[in-house]
Design a protein around this motif. Structure first.
Motif, PDB file in Angstrom:
ATOM      1  N   GLU A 157       0.801  -1.233   0.000  1.00  0.00           N
ATOM      2  CA  GLU A 157       0.000   0.000   0.000  1.00  0.00           C
ATOM      3  C   GLU A 157       0.827   1.272   0.000  1.00  0.00           C
ATOM      4  O   GLU A 157       0.577   2.163  -0.824  1.00  0.00           O
ATOM      5  N   LEU A 162       2.834   5.868  -2.983  1.00  0.00           N
ATOM      6  CA  LEU A 162       3.988   6.657  -3.408  1.00  0.00           C
ATOM      7  C   LEU A 162       3.967   6.877  -4.918  1.00  0.00           C
ATOM      8  O   LEU A 162       4.224   7.980  -5.414  1.00  0.00           O
ATOM      9  N   GLY A 165       1.244   9.243  -5.752  1.00  0.00           N
ATOM     10  CA  GLY A 165       1.674  10.580  -5.361  1.00  0.00           C
ATOM     11  C   GLY A 165       2.646  11.183  -6.360  1.00  0.00           C
ATOM     12  O   GLY A 165       2.579  12.365  -6.681  1.00  0.00           O
ATOM     13  N   HIS A 168       0.728  12.083  -9.594  1.00  0.00           N
ATOM     14  CA  HIS A 168      -0.214  13.158  -9.248  1.00  0.00           C
ATOM     15  C   HIS A 168       0.520  14.452  -8.944  1.00  0.00           C
ATOM     16  O   HIS A 168       0.114  15.530  -9.378  1.00  0.00           O
ATOM     17  N   GLY A 169       1.585  14.345  -8.204  1.00  0.00           N
ATOM     18  CA  GLY A 169       2.339  15.538  -7.824  1.00  0.00           C
ATOM     19  C   GLY A 169       2.834  16.292  -9.034  1.00  0.00           C
ATOM     20  O   GLY A 169       2.694  17.518  -9.113  1.00  0.00           O
TER      21      GLY A 169
ATOM     22  N   CYS B 166       6.952  13.933  -6.119  1.00  0.00           N
ATOM     23  CA  CYS B 166       6.664  12.831  -5.205  1.00  0.00           C
ATOM     24  C   CYS B 166       6.122  13.321  -3.870  1.00  0.00           C
ATOM     25  O   CYS B 166       5.033  12.940  -3.438  1.00  0.00           O
ATOM     26  N   HIS B 168       5.283  16.386  -3.022  1.00  0.00           N
ATOM     27  CA  HIS B 168       4.131  17.277  -3.198  1.00  0.00           C
ATOM     28  C   HIS B 168       2.854  16.475  -3.461  1.00  0.00           C
ATOM     29  O   HIS B 168       1.793  16.779  -2.917  1.00  0.00           O
ATOM     30  N   GLY B 169       2.969  15.489  -4.294  1.00  0.00           N
ATOM     31  CA  GLY B 169       1.801  14.687  -4.642  1.00  0.00           C
ATOM     32  C   GLY B 169       1.172  14.041  -3.428  1.00  0.00           C
ATOM     33  O   GLY B 169      -0.049  14.091  -3.236  1.00  0.00           O
ATOM     34  N   MET B 170       1.995  13.472  -2.598  1.00  0.00           N
ATOM     35  CA  MET B 170       1.454  12.808  -1.415  1.00  0.00           C
ATOM     36  C   MET B 170       0.804  13.818  -0.475  1.00  0.00           C
ATOM     37  O   MET B 170      -0.291  13.593   0.031  1.00  0.00           O
ATOM     38  N   THR B 179      -7.103  10.700   0.465  1.00  0.00           N
ATOM     39  CA  THR B 179      -6.606   9.472   1.094  1.00  0.00           C
ATOM     40  C   THR B 179      -7.660   8.852   2.003  1.00  0.00           C
ATOM     41  O   THR B 179      -7.638   7.661   2.259  1.00  0.00           O
ATOM     42  N   ILE B 184      -7.481   2.243   2.125  1.00  0.00           N
ATOM     43  CA  ILE B 184      -6.124   2.203   2.654  1.00  0.00           C
ATOM     44  C   ILE B 184      -6.195   1.810   4.129  1.00  0.00           C
ATOM     45  O   ILE B 184      -7.022   2.320   4.870  1.00  0.00           O
ATOM     46  N   ILE B 190      -0.503   7.079   5.988  1.00  0.00           N
ATOM     47  CA  ILE B 190      -0.081   6.638   4.656  1.00  0.00           C
ATOM     48  C   ILE B 190       1.019   7.512   4.064  1.00  0.00           C
ATOM     49  O   ILE B 190       1.961   7.014   3.433  1.00  0.00           O
ATOM     50  N   VAL B 191       0.940   8.826   4.278  1.00  0.00           N
ATOM     51  CA  VAL B 191       1.950   9.709   3.681  1.00  0.00           C
ATOM     52  C   VAL B 191       3.328   9.395   4.259  1.00  0.00           C
ATOM     53  O   VAL B 191       4.307   9.255   3.524  1.00  0.00           O
ATOM     54  N   ASP B 193       4.248   6.639   5.839  1.00  0.00           N
ATOM     55  CA  ASP B 193       4.643   5.278   5.458  1.00  0.00           C
ATOM     56  C   ASP B 193       5.198   5.254   4.037  1.00  0.00           C
ATOM     57  O   ASP B 193       6.195   4.589   3.753  1.00  0.00           O
ATOM     58  N   ALA B 194       4.518   5.985   3.161  1.00  0.00           N
ATOM     59  CA  ALA B 194       4.969   6.008   1.766  1.00  0.00           C
ATOM     60  C   ALA B 194       6.312   6.725   1.656  1.00  0.00           C
ATOM     61  O   ALA B 194       7.150   6.368   0.823  1.00  0.00           O
ATOM     62  N   GLU B 197       8.984   4.378   2.104  1.00  0.00           N
ATOM     63  CA  GLU B 197       9.272   3.630   0.871  1.00  0.00           C
ATOM     64  C   GLU B 197      10.187   4.451  -0.029  1.00  0.00           C
ATOM     65  O   GLU B 197      11.104   3.935  -0.671  1.00  0.00           O
ATOM     66  N   PHE B 198       9.880   5.746  -0.066  1.00  0.00           N
ATOM     67  CA  PHE B 198      10.697   6.665  -0.870  1.00  0.00           C
ATOM     68  C   PHE B 198      12.160   6.614  -0.410  1.00  0.00           C
ATOM     69  O   PHE B 198      13.081   6.461  -1.230  1.00  0.00           O
ATOM     70  N   ASN B 200      13.621   4.264   1.194  1.00  0.00           N
ATOM     71  CA  ASN B 200      14.051   2.928   0.822  1.00  0.00           C
ATOM     72  C   ASN B 200      14.590   2.892  -0.608  1.00  0.00           C
ATOM     73  O   ASN B 200      15.651   2.320  -0.885  1.00  0.00           O
ATOM     74  N   ILE B 201      13.870   3.520  -1.499  1.00  0.00           N
ATOM     75  CA  ILE B 201      14.263   3.533  -2.912  1.00  0.00           C
ATOM     76  C   ILE B 201      15.492   4.401  -3.126  1.00  0.00           C
ATOM     77  O   ILE B 201      16.459   4.007  -3.773  1.00  0.00           O
TER      78      ILE B 201
END
Lengths: 205, 205
Positions: A157, A162, A165, A168-169, B166, B168-170, B179, B184, B190-191, B193-194, B197-198, B200-201
Motif C-alpha cells: 500500500e 507513493l 503521489g 499526481h504531484g 513525489c 508534493h503529490g502525497m 486518502t 487504505i 499513509i503519507v 509510510d509512503a 518507501e521513498f 528505501n528507494i
DNA sequence: TTGAAAAGTGAACAATGTTCATTCTTTTTG
DNA sequence: CAAAAAGAATGAACATTGTTCACTTTTCAA
C-alpha cells in the motif's frame, strides 16, 4: 405505465443536458468562471430548473467529477490487456499523466478541488467509489509486480500510494502553474522528462 | 524628515496587521471561509481601509503565499548544515512533508491554489522568486548527490522535479482529502509510510 | 373537459469582492 | 496660530454569484 417511464427518461435526459452544458463551459472557460446562470442560459432553461435537478453547485461538480473519473478509470482498465504487470504499471502512469496534461480542468475536479469531496461529506457518504476502484487497479498491478519478483523489501500500500503521489504531484504542479517561472530548462516537457526518470528508477527495482 | 519616516513605518505596520489578521482567520476557519469583511472586522478597520493597502484579495493571498514560502524555505535552508547531501535530501523531504501535514491551509496557498500565481500574472511578473529559490535548494542537493556518485544515469532537473512531485503529490492528495475513503489500511499514516518507501528507494540509487 | 400533480420560472435574498465620493485626521504653509 | 492642502479612513452602493420559493405553465389521468 409507459408515460411514467418516459417521464423518468426525460428527467434523466435533462439532467444529462445540464451536465453536458456544465462540462462544455468548464472546458471553455474554466470551472471557476462557470456559474449556474451560465449553465442555465446555455441550454435555455431558467436558474430554478437547474436547482430542480441538482441540490446545489457541489452536486453538479460531484456528478462531473464522477464522470471524469469513470472515464479515466476506463482508460486504465483497458491496460489490463497488457499482461506483464511492470509494462502495465508503466503504461498506467503514462495514461494518467496524459489525461492530466490534456484535460487540466477535468483533472482539477477529479484530484485537486475540494468541492466534490465536500459534497460527499454533506450527503454523509464516506465512500469515494471511483477513488477506491482506481487505487485498487494500481494496487493490483503493483501486487502482481511484487509477485513477479519486483519491489523487493517494499510494502504494497505505501508503495502504491507513493507511485500515485509521484504522478499526481507532477501533474498538479504543472496544472497549478508551479513549473512555469521556476528555473527549469524545458518547462513544457518537464513532466514527461521526469516521468522518464521515474521509468528509469522503476526498471531497477 | 522623521514624520514621513514614521508615516511609512505606520503604513507598513498596518499592512502587517492586516496580513496577520488574514493569517489568523485562514488557520482558524480556512482560506475559503475568510472574507475581506472578516479581516477588516477582526482588526476594527473598515473594508475600504483594506483596499487602501492591498489592491485586491489576490494580493493578500500572494503576500501570505510569499511569507509562508519564505518560512518553509528557511526550514529547508537550515538543513545545509547537514553536509552529506543524501542525508540532507532525505531530511528535506521530511521537513517538507511535515510542513504540509501540519499546515494544510498554508501549504494550499503555497503549492495548490491558483490565486497567488494569478496575481503574478496580473502584475505581469513572470518570476516566481520563492519557487525558483526553493527548487534551487533541491537541485543543488541532488547535484551534490550525483557528484558523490549517486543517481547514476539520471538527469539533474527531471530527477529533482520527480522528487519534488513525489512529496508534493502525497501531501496534496492528503490535504485534498483523497486518502480518506480510499481503501487504505492506515490512512492517517499513509503519507509518512509512503515516504519511508521513498527513502528505501533513494537508498538504492 | 378538468383538476391535480409535475415541471419550470424568475424575482428576490444573502454573501462577497470591489469602488469611490465623502468625512476625518494630520501636516504644511502663510 | 489659523487655514489650506495632503493623507488616511470610511461605508454606502454596485456587480456577481449561489440559492430559495411562491407562483405560473404544462401534462395527463379520470
Amino acid at each position: 405505465m409507459s408515460s411514467t417511464e418516459r417521464k423518468a427518461r426525460e428527467k434523466e435526459e435533462l439532467k444529462t443536458l445540464i451536465l453536458k452544458a456544465a462540462h462544455k463551459l468548464f472546458v471553455e472557460k474554466g470551472i471557476g468562471q462557470t456559474t449556474i446562470r451560465n449553465i442555465a442560459d446555455s441550454i435555455d432553461y431558467s436558474i430554478g430548473t437547474v436547482y430542480v435537478y441538482f441540490r446545489d453547485k457541489n452536486e453538479i461538480l460531484h456528478a462531473l467529477h464522477t464522470q471524469y473519473f469513470t472515464d479515466l478509470r476506463g482508460q486504465l482498465k483497458v491496460l489490463f490487456n497488457v499482461k506483464d504487470p511492470m509494462e502495465r504499471l508503466k503504461a498506467m502512469g503514462k495514461v494518467y499523466i496524459n489525461y492530466g496534461l490534456d484535460n487540466p480542468e477535468m483533472y482539477d475536479l477529479i484530484f485537486i478541488l475540494k468541492a466534490p469531496m465536500e459534497f460527499l461529506e454533506t450527503i454523509q457518504k464516506d465512500e469515494w467509489d471511483e477513488g477506491k476502484a482506481s487505487f485498487d487497479l494500481l494496487k493490483t498491478t503493483v501486487k502482481q509486480c511484487m509477485d513477479a519478483g519486483h519491489f523487493k523489501g517494499h510494502t504494497l500500500e505505501p508503495l502504491s500510494f507513493l507511485i500515485w503521489g509521484c504522478v499526481h504531484g507532477m501533474c498538479s504542479l504543472e496544472i497549478g502553474s508551479r513549473t512555469k517561472n521556476v528555473n527549469i530548462k524545458n518547462p513544457e516537457n518537464i513532466v514527461r522528462d521526469a516521468y522518464d526518470e521515474f521509468l528509469n528508477i522503476i526498471n531497477k527495482l
